[in-house]
Design a protein around this motif. Structure first.
Motif, PDB file in Angstrom:
ATOM      1  N   UNK A 263       0.812  -1.219   0.000  1.00 47.07           N
ATOM      2  CA  UNK A 263       0.000   0.000   0.000  1.00 47.07           C
ATOM      3  C   UNK A 263       0.843   1.265   0.000  1.00 47.07           C
ATOM      4  N   UNK A 264       2.143   1.129   0.237  1.00 50.66           N
ATOM      5  CA  UNK A 264       3.044   2.285   0.213  1.00 50.66           C
ATOM      6  C   UNK A 264       3.653   2.510  -1.160  1.00 50.66           C
ATOM      7  N   UNK A 265       3.364   1.584  -2.078  1.00 49.53           N
ATOM      8  CA  UNK A 265       3.967   1.631  -3.411  1.00 49.53           C
ATOM      9  C   UNK A 265       2.912   2.021  -4.446  1.00 49.53           C
ATOM     10  N   UNK A 266       3.281   2.865  -5.407  1.00 54.14           N
ATOM     11  CA  UNK A 266       2.350   3.192  -6.490  1.00 54.14           C
ATOM     12  C   UNK A 266       2.210   2.000  -7.428  1.00 54.14           C
ATOM     13  N   UNK A 267       1.046   1.766  -8.015  1.00 54.51           N
ATOM     14  CA  UNK A 267      -0.183   2.573  -7.923  1.00 54.51           C
ATOM     15  C   UNK A 267      -1.091   2.218  -6.755  1.00 54.51           C
ATOM     16  N   UNK A 268      -0.713   1.238  -5.949  1.00 58.67           N
ATOM     17  CA  UNK A 268      -1.552   0.844  -4.815  1.00 58.67           C
ATOM     18  C   UNK A 268      -1.811   2.020  -3.873  1.00 58.67           C
ATOM     19  N   UNK A 269      -0.809   2.867  -3.713  1.00 57.65           N
ATOM     20  CA  UNK A 269      -0.911   3.985  -2.773  1.00 57.65           C
ATOM     21  C   UNK A 269      -1.915   5.043  -3.203  1.00 57.65           C
ATOM     22  N   UNK A 270      -2.377   4.979  -4.441  1.00 55.08           N
ATOM     23  CA  UNK A 270      -3.347   5.964  -4.916  1.00 55.08           C
ATOM     24  C   UNK A 270      -4.789   5.549  -4.624  1.00 55.08           C
ATOM     25  N   UNK A 271      -4.983   4.355  -4.109  1.00 52.92           N
ATOM     26  CA  UNK A 271      -6.339   3.859  -3.854  1.00 52.92           C
ATOM     27  C   UNK A 271      -6.811   4.193  -2.448  1.00 52.92           C
ATOM     28  N   UNK A 272      -8.067   4.556  -2.332  1.00 53.20           N
ATOM     29  CA  UNK A 272      -8.678   4.757  -1.013  1.00 53.20           C
ATOM     30  C   UNK A 272      -9.872   3.836  -0.827  1.00 53.20           C
ATOM     31  N   UNK A 273      -9.986   2.849  -1.674  1.00 54.97           N
ATOM     32  CA  UNK A 273     -11.068   1.885  -1.542  1.00 54.97           C
ATOM     33  C   UNK A 273     -10.966   1.197  -0.189  1.00 54.97           C
ATOM     34  N   UNK A 274     -12.076   1.062   0.490  1.00 52.44           N
ATOM     35  CA  UNK A 274     -12.071   0.394   1.783  1.00 52.44           C
ATOM     36  C   UNK A 274     -11.494  -1.004   1.646  1.00 52.44           C
ATOM     37  N   UNK A 275     -10.603  -1.361   2.554  1.00 49.83           N
ATOM     38  CA  UNK A 275      -9.947  -2.653   2.471  1.00 49.83           C
ATOM     39  C   UNK A 275     -10.398  -3.558   3.612  1.00 49.83           C
ATOM     40  N   UNK A 276     -10.744  -4.780   3.282  1.00 46.64           N
ATOM     41  CA  UNK A 276     -11.084  -5.790   4.277  1.00 46.64           C
ATOM     42  C   UNK A 276      -9.806  -6.531   4.642  1.00 46.64           C
ATOM     43  N   UNK A 277      -9.511  -6.638   5.920  1.00 47.58           N
ATOM     44  CA  UNK A 277      -8.290  -7.308   6.360  1.00 47.58           C
ATOM     45  C   UNK A 277      -8.440  -8.821   6.257  1.00 47.58           C
ATOM     46  N   UNK A 278      -7.335  -9.504   6.409  1.00 52.46           N
ATOM     47  CA  UNK A 278      -7.331 -10.962   6.311  1.00 52.46           C
ATOM     48  C   UNK A 278      -8.231 -11.593   7.363  1.00 52.46           C
ATOM     49  N   UNK A 279      -8.222 -11.045   8.569  1.00 52.88           N
ATOM     50  CA  UNK A 279      -9.036 -11.616   9.642  1.00 52.88           C
ATOM     51  C   UNK A 279     -10.514 -11.270   9.498  1.00 52.88           C
ATOM     52  N   UNK A 280     -10.830 -10.237   8.735  1.00 54.38           N
ATOM     53  CA  UNK A 280     -12.221  -9.853   8.524  1.00 54.38           C
ATOM     54  C   UNK A 280     -12.870 -10.600   7.365  1.00 54.38           C
ATOM     55  N   UNK A 281     -12.061 -11.130   6.477  1.00 56.43           N
ATOM     56  CA  UNK A 281     -12.580 -11.782   5.279  1.00 56.43           C
ATOM     57  C   UNK A 281     -13.183 -13.135   5.624  1.00 56.43           C
TER      58      UNK A 281
END
Length: 345
Positions: A263-281
């Motif tokens: 998430x610190x690397x582009x292009x991932x860092x440009x996204x603000x889509x809500x993310x579900x964590x591994x434990x929430x999935x």
């Protein structure tokens, strides 16, 4: 399994998983995979140097037991969890190992191995499909469904967390799942001719197959993942792969440390889509390697250099797991079963 090595339809693809439309049952006895020429085999590329030792690096706890144990009636390897196919699968469209095309993202080498869960023997010449979204949560073949719209995907649990996670960058949301309802693992017909990040290839005599791709992004309602199918008991001919059965439909998952690093690397860092964590999935059954959790190797100081993800899949060659029913892996908890039934993958 019908398809070709050109830009037609049918490969491995499925997901944002908006399960709309009727369930798509596939009869492999009527499918062909057109065999690609010798030039289709590609070099692993970035991260390839790590791939050779990926399987040797698996922890002993995840290795099959000795053959003597198997002969004593014990299963030598736990079955890999079955999951839903999701709506965005495209049957055997691209026979290739390099599925990257021109997509940007952290280089990812998938080093996979397929074995018989009872005998520990590798399954050679199996057809393995992989497909996933790009760095911003978009699925090829379904770009119009993967952007805008809003609403949780139908493969997400009914209790999908709301609000903005603290570990997600800010900016304009992209890669949101399709809007609308739908149930189960219903198949969605492709909306475009794009086929990036999808591919099918056969295992070698050791049951191994390697794919070159990019680290997936995420979209609202699902943790970061890759889809897979394993087809066996068929025959590779001059025309392709014929007959057989789909013995495994599953998903590969990534630990939180690697996802946060990406998430610190582009292009991932440009996204603000809500993310579900591994434990929430709730598609991931929290069982580690058995549930599809990849063993990852990468430079902790610079994940952008590339990642190698490896896993051994223990399957039942004579079983049929199309992933279009709400089947739950034997041994899964009652809670997991209820969640899987309630969610459309």
């Amino acid at each position: 399994m019908t398809g070709n090595s050109g830009n037609t339809e049918n490969t491995a693809g499925t997901e944002h998983d908006g399960g709309q439309g009727p369930r798509h049952k596939r009869d492999l006895t009527r499918r062909k995979v057109v065999v690609a020429g010798a030039g289709a085999a590609v070099a692993v590329g970035a991260g390839g140097a790590l791939a050779a030792g990926a399987f040797a690096g698996e922890k002993s706890g995840n290795k099959p037991k000795a053959a003597a144990s198997a002969s004593a009636g014990e299963a030598c390897y736990k079955l890999t969890s079955e999951t839903t196919e999701g709506p965005y699968y495209i049957d055997a469209d691209k026979l290739r190992q390099d599925i990257t095309e021109d997509k940007e993202g952290i280089p990812l080498t998938l080093a996979l191995k397929v074995i018989d869960s009872e005998t520990c023997k590798p399954l050679a010449n199996a057809a393995v499909d992989v497909w996933h979204c790009d760095a911003l949560g978009i699925y090829s073949g379904y770009e119009s469904l993967s952007t805008g719209g809003g609403g949780a995907p139908t493969d997400a649990p009914s209790g999908t967390p709301t609000g903005t996670p603290t570990d997600v960058p800010t900016g304009t949301p992209t890669g949101e799942p399709p809007s609308g309802g739908g149930g189960g693992g219903g198949h969605e017909e492709p909306t475009d001719d794009e086929r990036y990040l999808r591919g099918t290839w056969k295992t070698d005599r050791q049951g191994r197959v390697t794919f070159k791709t990019v680290f997936p992004g995420w979209y609202r309602g699902r943790t970061v993942h890759i889809h897979t199918k394993v087809h066996v008991n068929g025959e590779w001919t001059d025309a392709g792969y014929e007959g057989g059965n789909t013995c495994h439909t599953g998903q590969f998952f990534f630990d939180e440390e690697s996802v946060l690093a990406s998430a610190e690397v582009e292009p991932y860092s440009t996204s603000t889509t809500e993310r579900t964590t591994l434990t929430e999935d709730t598609i991931y059954d929290q069982s580690g390697v058995r549930g599809g959790l990849l063993k990852l190797k990468y430079d902790k100081k610079n994940i952008a250099k590339g990642v190698v993800g490896s896993i051994t899949m223990g399957v039942e060659p004579d079983a049929t797991h199309e992933g279009t029913d709400d089947a739950v892996q034997p041994g899964a908890s009652a809670t997991a079963s209820a969640e899987a039934s309630a969610s459309a993958s």
